[in-house]
Design a protein around this motif. Sequence first.
Motif, PDB file in Angstrom:
ATOM      1  N   LYS A   1       0.837  -1.210   0.000  1.00 32.27           N
ATOM      2  CA  LYS A   1       0.000   0.000   0.000  1.00 32.27           C
ATOM      3  C   LYS A   1       0.866   1.253   0.000  1.00 32.27           C
ATOM      4  O   LYS A   1       0.581   2.211  -0.705  1.00 32.27           O
TER       5      LYS A   1
ATOM      6  N   VAL B   1      -5.510   1.797  -2.954  1.00 33.02           N
ATOM      7  CA  VAL B   1      -4.846   0.502  -3.049  1.00 33.02           C
ATOM      8  C   VAL B   1      -5.562  -0.430  -2.075  1.00 33.02           C
ATOM      9  O   VAL B   1      -5.588  -0.185  -0.870  1.00 33.02           O
TER      10      VAL B   1
ATOM     11  N   THR C   1      -5.752  -4.215  -0.566  1.00 31.39           N
ATOM     12  CA  THR C   1      -4.997  -5.458  -0.451  1.00 31.39           C
ATOM     13  C   THR C   1      -5.845  -6.515   0.247  1.00 31.39           C
ATOM     14  O   THR C   1      -6.665  -6.194   1.107  1.00 31.39           O
TER      15      THR C   1
END
Length: 94
Positions: free
Chosen positions: A41, A53, A55
Amino acid sequence: SKKNTYNLFKCFRERDNKKSNMPETKFDVGMTCEGCASAVKRILGKMDGVTEVKTDVAEKSVVVVADESASSQEMLEKLLKWSEASGKSVALSA
């Protein structure tokens, strides 16, 4: 006042609509913990044009929302550099 509240909501809605129109790029990344996810990130989040971002350590996936100024090739190069240092696998998702 009601008018200010409405304008604020309108602003957020426009921002969210803009974000949803931006292309997403997905990567398969061999993350094994939140430390890996945080590193990914941080690395991708520093790039110009990247707005989000996401994840998922369990799925070993990374989804990047960015405008056209951030190419998937540039993102991949940054992740590959991290991969060399961390020993984690990185690939652009099919």
